[in-house]
Scaffold this motif. Structure first.
Motif, PDB file in Angstrom:
ATOM      1  N   ILE A  33      53.501  77.066 -82.816  1.00 58.52           N
ATOM      2  CA  ILE A  33      54.126  77.098 -81.497  1.00 58.52           C
ATOM      3  C   ILE A  33      53.221  77.843 -80.514  1.00 58.52           C
ATOM      4  O   ILE A  33      52.269  78.505 -80.921  1.00 58.52           O
ATOM      5  CB  ILE A  33      55.519  77.763 -81.553  1.00 58.52           C
ATOM      6  N   GLU A  34      53.545  77.734 -79.230  1.00 54.77           N
ATOM      7  CA  GLU A  34      52.738  78.369 -78.178  1.00 54.77           C
ATOM      8  C   GLU A  34      53.250  79.750 -77.789  1.00 54.77           C
ATOM      9  O   GLU A  34      52.684  80.398 -76.913  1.00 54.77           O
ATOM     10  CB  GLU A  34      52.757  77.501 -76.910  1.00 54.77           C
ATOM     11  N   GLU A  35      54.332  80.189 -78.410  1.00 56.32           N
ATOM     12  CA  GLU A  35      54.966  81.443 -78.031  1.00 56.32           C
ATOM     13  C   GLU A  35      55.230  82.304 -79.258  1.00 56.32           C
ATOM     14  O   GLU A  35      54.839  81.938 -80.374  1.00 56.32           O
ATOM     15  CB  GLU A  35      56.280  81.139 -77.282  1.00 56.32           C
ATOM     16  N   SER A  36      55.896  83.431 -79.062  1.00 55.16           N
ATOM     17  CA  SER A  36      56.264  84.291 -80.186  1.00 55.16           C
ATOM     18  C   SER A  36      57.574  83.795 -80.795  1.00 55.16           C
ATOM     19  O   SER A  36      58.270  82.958 -80.206  1.00 55.16           O
ATOM     20  CB  SER A  36      56.427  85.737 -79.724  1.00 55.16           C
ATOM     21  N   LEU A  37      57.945  84.343 -81.939  1.00 60.87           N
ATOM     22  CA  LEU A  37      59.179  83.927 -82.613  1.00 60.87           C
ATOM     23  C   LEU A  37      60.423  84.290 -81.804  1.00 60.87           C
ATOM     24  O   LEU A  37      61.461  83.638 -81.949  1.00 60.87           O
ATOM     25  CB  LEU A  37      59.257  84.558 -83.998  1.00 60.87           C
ATOM     26  N   SER A  38      60.325  85.305 -80.948  1.00 57.57           N
ATOM     27  CA  SER A  38      61.490  85.729 -80.182  1.00 57.57           C
ATOM     28  C   SER A  38      61.639  84.979 -78.866  1.00 57.57           C
ATOM     29  O   SER A  38      62.656  85.126 -78.173  1.00 57.57           O
ATOM     30  CB  SER A  38      61.415  87.239 -79.906  1.00 57.57           C
ATOM     31  N   PRO A  64      53.188  81.617 -84.891  1.00 55.63           N
ATOM     32  CA  PRO A  64      53.284  81.946 -83.454  1.00 55.63           C
ATOM     33  C   PRO A  64      51.936  81.831 -82.762  1.00 55.63           C
ATOM     34  O   PRO A  64      50.882  81.751 -83.417  1.00 55.63           O
ATOM     35  CB  PRO A  64      53.787  83.397 -83.457  1.00 55.63           C
ATOM     36  N   PHE A  65      51.964  81.861 -81.440  1.00 58.91           N
ATOM     37  CA  PHE A  65      50.741  81.759 -80.651  1.00 58.91           C
ATOM     38  C   PHE A  65      49.745  82.847 -81.045  1.00 58.91           C
ATOM     39  O   PHE A  65      50.107  83.995 -81.248  1.00 58.91           O
ATOM     40  CB  PHE A  65      51.049  81.880 -79.160  1.00 58.91           C
ATOM     41  N   GLY A  66      48.496  82.453 -81.130  1.00 51.78           N
ATOM     42  CA  GLY A  66      47.429  83.399 -81.416  1.00 51.78           C
ATOM     43  C   GLY A  66      47.044  83.488 -82.870  1.00 51.78           C
ATOM     44  O   GLY A  66      45.941  83.935 -83.196  1.00 51.78           O
ATOM     45  N   GLY A 194      45.209  83.657 -73.638  1.00 53.08           N
ATOM     46  CA  GLY A 194      44.809  84.961 -74.128  1.00 53.08           C
ATOM     47  C   GLY A 194      44.047  85.806 -73.114  1.00 53.08           C
ATOM     48  O   GLY A 194      43.936  87.030 -73.270  1.00 53.08           O
ATOM     49  N   GLU A 195      43.529  85.179 -72.060  1.00 48.05           N
ATOM     50  CA  GLU A 195      42.733  85.907 -71.068  1.00 48.05           C
ATOM     51  C   GLU A 195      43.521  86.270 -69.799  1.00 48.05           C
ATOM     52  O   GLU A 195      43.007  86.972 -68.922  1.00 48.05           O
ATOM     53  CB  GLU A 195      41.521  85.053 -70.655  1.00 48.05           C
ATOM     54  N   VAL A 196      44.776  85.801 -69.711  1.00 49.82           N
ATOM     55  CA  VAL A 196      45.493  85.896 -68.438  1.00 49.82           C
ATOM     56  C   VAL A 196      45.866  87.326 -68.059  1.00 49.82           C
ATOM     57  O   VAL A 196      45.627  87.757 -66.925  1.00 49.82           O
ATOM     58  CB  VAL A 196      46.751  84.998 -68.457  1.00 49.82           C
ATOM     59  N   PHE A 197      46.462  88.090 -68.968  1.00 48.74           N
ATOM     60  CA  PHE A 197      46.905  89.441 -68.626  1.00 48.74           C
ATOM     61  C   PHE A 197      45.722  90.284 -68.144  1.00 48.74           C
ATOM     62  O   PHE A 197      45.804  90.963 -67.125  1.00 48.74           O
ATOM     63  CB  PHE A 197      47.582  90.107 -69.830  1.00 48.74           C
ATOM     64  N   GLY A 198      44.627  90.234 -68.891  1.00 50.24           N
ATOM     65  CA  GLY A 198      43.444  91.004 -68.513  1.00 50.24           C
ATOM     66  C   GLY A 198      42.875  90.564 -67.181  1.00 50.24           C
ATOM     67  O   GLY A 198      42.425  91.402 -66.378  1.00 50.24           O
ATOM     68  N   ALA A 199      42.915  89.251 -66.911  1.00 49.28           N
ATOM     69  CA  ALA A 199      42.393  88.740 -65.643  1.00 49.28           C
ATOM     70  C   ALA A 199      43.248  89.205 -64.464  1.00 49.28           C
ATOM     71  O   ALA A 199      42.729  89.503 -63.381  1.00 49.28           O
ATOM     72  CB  ALA A 199      42.331  87.214 -65.684  1.00 49.28           C
TER      73      ALA A 199
END
Length: 339
Positions: A33-38, A64-66, A194-199
């Motif tokens: 999936i593209e998200e976390s389990l929650s 989960p994603f990642g 994966g780069e969005v928060f840091g950007a």
């Protein structure tokens, strides 16, 4: 004792044979999936897993994603048969299946939740047209479902396309999303998630779009000042299986997969009721100074008018196939009105 032993031995042998047969038929299915389990996709996948495992000896492992790389990596694994199931939005599959980008087109999907739910469960474009396009890419389309209204996070408020001039907004790797944010006046910037928060943290970009629950769960409000609803779209995702895998299943297992998909879809539509409001409350509690803005209709007009060019771009990208998809989708949405 000597008379009953053979019968007992035979009974145990038959039980062991049945157990061995059941175990031989059991499989371990991988679902990414593209998200976390929650998060919404995780809740959906967990319900799917519960139905499969309650009605068979199969096991479903959710990734989960990642855990398996970025979205492009996961899709390649699904097409290669390394994954049996995958959940991915048209924002990422748009490069693979251009027609899927119709779900990214601004101001097409209705805002009424009852109409949205009816459309996703009954539309011909989803259940009759898209399965063929996905099959051509080695994928069995099992379901599409909504994940909530898309909101735009920025560092400063905006109320018109002119206000977004020069603002770098992260978009998924979809050519149509790029065109959308160009039309909205912004500078679209495709980035892996994966780069969005840091950007956002470093100022490389100033905005991004996502449903409210995702903004909350990924703490995007920590690196944003304003969260704006312009009413332009909802986030859509698709559940797929590797086609060779699915076609190789027994009739009973295919029926079980369809049962699990139907139950998970009903469950997730119900689960999302009130989720946006709950997420907003959590964000407000965590960061009281964050601003929530919902543009009134008179300010949305400029965005609606700008989006007309995006529809023309979609047809240009997809040709006759896209034109047919768009026509059927508009008919399906008309059918959903008032439902």
């Amino acid at each position: 004792m000597s008379k009953t032993l053979p019968r007992l031995t035979t009974t145990l042998s038959l039980a062991a044979l049945a157990l061995a047969s059941a175990q031989a038929g059991a499989a371990n299915w991988k679902y990414a999936i593209e998200e976390s389990l929650s998060e919404v996709q995780g809740v959906y996948a967990t319900k799917f897993k519960e139905v499969i495992e309650a009605n068979s000896d199969h096991k479903v492992q959710i990734y989960p994603f990642g855990t398996l790389g970025e979205s492009v990596d996961v899709m390649e694994q699904a097409q290669a048969g390394l994954l049996q199931f995958v959940d991915q939005s048209p924002g990422f599959t748009g490069s693979l299946i251009p027609e899927a980008q119709v779900f990214l087109m601004p101001y097409v999907i209705p805002e009424q939740q009852s109409e949205i739910n009816y459309f996703f469960k009954n539309s011909k474009v989803i259940h009759e047209h898209f399965p063929k396009l996905y099959a051509d890419k080695g994928l069995e389309l099992l379901s599409m479902f909504p994940e909530g209204r898309v909101h735009i996070t920025t560092q400063a408020p905006f109320s018109s396309p002119a206000d977004l001039g020069g603002v770098k907004v992260r978009v998924m790797t979809s050519p149509l999303l790029v065109e959308t944010y160009k039309a909205f006046g912004a500078v679209p910037t495709p980035l892996p998630w994966g780069e969005v928060f840091g950007a956002l943290q470093t100022g490389m970009i100033q905005g991004q779009e996502n449903p409210m629950f995702y903004i909350e769960s990924n703490k995007l409000y920590e690196v944003s000042a304003v969260i704006t609803d312009i009413g332009h779209n909802i986030f859509t995702t698709a559940v797929m299986a590797n086609k060779d895998f699915y076609d190789g299943l027994s009739d009973a297992d295919q029926a079980l997969v369809q049962q699990a998909i139907a139950e998970a879809t009903d469950y997730i539509l119900d689960y999302q009721q009130g989720l946006e409001a709950e997420s907003m409350a959590k964000i407000q509690a965590a960061k009281p100074e964050v601003r929530f803005v919902s543009l009134p209709e008179d300010q949305r007009v400029a965005f609606r008018e700008a989006s007309a060019a995006v529809k023309a771009k979609f047809v240009e990208m997809t040709g006759d196939s896209g034109q047919a998809i768009l026509a059927q989708m508009e008919a399906d949405l008309q059918d959903a009105k008032g439902k």
